[in-house]
Design an enzyme around this catalytic site. Structure first.
Site, short mmCIF file in Angstrom:
data_model
loop_
_atom_site.label_atom_id
_atom_site.label_comp_id
_atom_site.label_asym_id
_atom_site.label_seq_id
_atom_site.Cartn_x
_atom_site.Cartn_y
_atom_site.Cartn_z
N THR A 1 0.86 -1.43 0.18
CA THR A 1 -0.19 0.10 -0.41
C THR A 1 0.95 1.70 -0.09
O THR A 1 0.41 2.11 -0.72
CB THR A 1 -0.54 -0.19 1.14
OG1 THR A 1 -1.61 -1.73 0.88
CG2 THR A 1 -2.14 1.06 1.45
N ALA A 2 2.13 1.41 1.07
CA ALA A 2 2.90 2.77 0.56
C ALA A 2 3.74 2.81 -0.33
O ALA A 2 3.74 1.71 -0.73
CB ALA A 2 3.98 1.98 2.06
N GLU A 3 3.94 3.81 -0.48
CA GLU A 3 4.93 4.55 -1.99
C GLU A 3 3.53 3.90 -3.31
O GLU A 3 4.24 3.52 -4.24
CB GLU A 3 6.01 3.96 -1.27
CG GLU A 3 6.43 3.93 -0.77
CD GLU A 3 6.83 5.49 -0.78
OE1 GLU A 3 6.93 6.14 -2.00
OE2 GLU A 3 7.65 5.48 0.46
N GLY A 4 2.54 4.22 -3.03
CA GLY A 4 1.40 3.70 -4.31
C GLY A 4 1.12 2.75 -3.94
O GLY A 4 1.24 1.48 -4.20
#
Lengths: 445, 445
Positions: B246-249
């Site tokens: 989920t993180a960084e896009g």
């Protein structure tokens, strides 16, 4: 057990005068009146786990611990005062009852747990807005945005899980009913349903807990950054649930047990016996010569419209024949390896990946059959209509994600895809009532 | 940021005299010398998370906070003292550099994290014994048992992850090299590689972090009850890693970005332009009339031996043509929906599940190409031989799990299965050195 219990039930090998009688259940007192472990009792706690940390999981070591003779659970078998062992033969398989009951509960539980996750993710997706309604016009922060449930990928991911939640609950209901009947039969000494019940429930426990855990994780991911927070509810739920894939019987072990039954039924059908119950489609194996199953006979269909692929009879037939062809082909490979000189164990292991799949495709068929029969019992036509959509969606997504097991033409694959897309739109309209219908109290999240 | 940081970098919309200039980066002081938030600064901490709780993730609200003008990061663009905005045009895309660098790191990281999980699970599977070597003879607790790595399902599950770990590390290496070149080009104002680099790295970040997280969870499950304990190492690793999906896009968003590039390249190829880089196979689209792609031309192969399906050229060709056919078919469906009167956004959303798959099949091809080219650079023939096995295994399992995208005959599907089973046996022999080769220090587990 590590810290709290005063007594426990120990599953242990009964040995009398050096002879082993297999697993029996014994009540053992662990701690004295000051909660100190009794002599020879070494209880411990396994430490922090991946999830389910509210359950205190323990381990136990016993050294020369004595218990009264009648602390063995002796309803169906006894050790007498003179040390002799007595077993009431008609109930020799009654001990399976507890296991079957637990498995039925786990299948139903997989459905309800998944339904809780879907409830959170669907509601979130209906209120969370992201992405402009018109990306081609002039960019402006003030432009309206879509709720994320609008997006096809969000629909595909969540409605797939929604269909599985309903499917598992319906199947849990069906096997609980069958379980009641089997228990009644057992009480009268009739164990004829037991092997199928044992095999199918093993496969279903494995499949539903695995899909339930994966589905919860997918629901969690569908909540984006919020799904990372424990505050979302769905993430803690995922962590706590996942251990069920391993607990009460690891997935692969159970699926191989289930496959063993299916392979045995093929042998029986070919030797002229009749297979009863959910695996009765294997009777067809009696007509197929060894090594000569022709997938085109069973897996090619004259289906060329959207309506064809919405026909629950056609979908059931596809599921049944996938299971039939896959099980018969695997049985034939197994037998040919044995003929080539491999030991039974080595031949079995050489086919084990496929054997696991035998169990899965059998269970997918069982789940679809149960879904259809539960739908048939519904009288409210509006409810029935939307549940039929969900059932079609369950079946078609399952086909779409396992196209290699079928023999669909390129055009038919396109139809499967396009009907799925239509169904997503229909389910979209009713997705909130469909999760509300589970009626989870807010306090359970 | 919620509790510890004194300063942070804020990504925010630059607005001068009511005009918006889009995202820029500003340094903001959060706390005073007594670590109390400054006026207008409201930092907070998001609370317990699914994993990665060692990282203190914060949120921030700012009310009328003033910072000096030159606390905006102004290497490539400036706000002058008179309030005018200046941007050096040749570096207008240099800001992508940081993002590309992070993505290259995430792809490599997915490989190494997965490799750590596989290391634990493979070593465990070689020492953990369960299941008698002969189940057909007399049952006796003293009989020898197999290490669980002996079992085909354990091999399939773990060696699949092992092949992915190597594949992701090799691809991380390849795109890091390309990234260095792209950054060099950017410094001289040449941005020609940027769109492809941007698109492929988006798709790879999405795919590798997702597969990495799923793979770690699979490794954890392969350790049975021990995998439930945090003490196993692999479970905490899984929890901490999963947030990278989920993180960084978020996965889906990135894959749709990647698909947008692929669809655009098809349009360009059809208008006579030449596509360069990893998506150059789309030049073939120039020869295919709209709506007339014939999958049998690209996806039917005359391969009828084990050796055929071990041929890396044939496997690359299968991967390339799967990507070609799937992307062109999706582009054609998209265009026909627009012709039927749908807005671009609605048509795009109606194809979005397939568009995501366009990105995935493109990335699987890129990963295979990188795997092959890294293997070609190896001089030690013994190392090369086993890595070729792993590469074949990566490719064939990928095909096996997506058979619907190919047009293999029933017999060819059987060959794919049988070659996979052969390869599992070969990798079994070297699985310990293959994980040892990552040389993780014991202290990192």
């Amino acid at each position: 057990m590590g810290k709290t219990s005063t007594h426990c039930l120990v599953y242990a090998n009964l040995i009398i005068e050096g002879r082993e009688y297999g697993f029996h259940v014994f009540m053992v007192q662990l701690r004295d009146e000051n909660h100190r472990p009794l002599p020879g009792v070494e209880p411990g706690e396994v430490g922090p786990k991946y999830g389910d940390n509210g359950t205190e999981t323990g381990f136990l070591r016993l050294f020369n611990v004595h218990i009264p003779r009648n602390w063995m659970l002796m309803k169906n078998q006894q050790v007498l005062e003179d040390g002799s062992y007595v077993k009431e033969d008609k109930n020799s398989k009654a001990q399976y009852g507890t296991m079957l009951s637990i498995r039925a509960g786990l299948v139903m539980g997989a459905g309800y747990r998944l339904a809780q996750g879907v409830t959170i993710a669907v509601r979130y997706s209906c209120v969370r807005h992201q992405g402009f309604t018109n990306t081609q016009g002039e960019s402006n922060r003030a432009n309206p945005e879509h709720p994320i449930i609008h997006y096809q990928n969000q629909q595909y991911r969540l409605f797939k899980q929604l269909s599985l939640a309903y499917a598992f609950v319906f199947t849990g209901k069906s096997i609980s009913d069958k379980f009641q009947k089997t228990m009644g039969d057992l009480a009268t000494g009739d164990t004829s349903d037991l092997p199928e019940m044992h095999a199918t429930s093993a496969g279903l426990k494995a499949l539903c807990t695995f899909e339930g855990a994966s589905g919860l994780e997918e629901c969690r991911k569908c909540c984006g950054g919020h799904g990372v927070l424990l505050a979302s509810g769905v993430s803690q739920m995922t962590l706590d649930y996942t251990t069920y894939c391993t607990a009460e019987g690891d997935r692969i072990i159970l699926e191989l047990q289930s496959a063993r039954y299916l392979i045995k039924m093929i042998t029986e059908a070919r030797s002229g016996a009749t297979v009863h119950g959910m695996a009765d489609y294997l009777n067809e194996a009696g007509k197929i010569k060894i090594g000569e199953v022709d997938p085109s006979v069973y897996l090619q269909y004259r289906a060329d419209t959207d309506e064809d692929f919405k026909d629950l009879k056609l979908l059931s037939s596809l599921f049944r024949n996938r299971a039939l062809v896959f099980c018969v082909e695997t049985a034939d490979r197994l037998n040919s390896l044995i003929k080539d000189g491999l030991s039974y164990d080595d031949a079995w292991n050489s086919c084990a990946v496929d054997l696991v799949k035998c169990s899965r495709v059998h269970c997918y068929y069982v789940i679809l059959q149960n879904f259809v029969s539960q739908i048939n019992a519904i009288e409210d036509m509006k409810v029935k209509r939307i549940l039929i959509c969900l059932c079609q969606l369950y079946a078609l997504i399952n086909i779409m994600e396992d196209l290699g097991s079928f023999e669909l033409t390129h055009k038919q694959k396109g139809l499967v895809r396009s009907v799925i897309n239509q169904l997503l739109k229909e389910v979209r309209v009713d997705c909130v009532p469909l999760v509300d219908a589970f009626e989870f109290p807010v306090s359970t999240f």
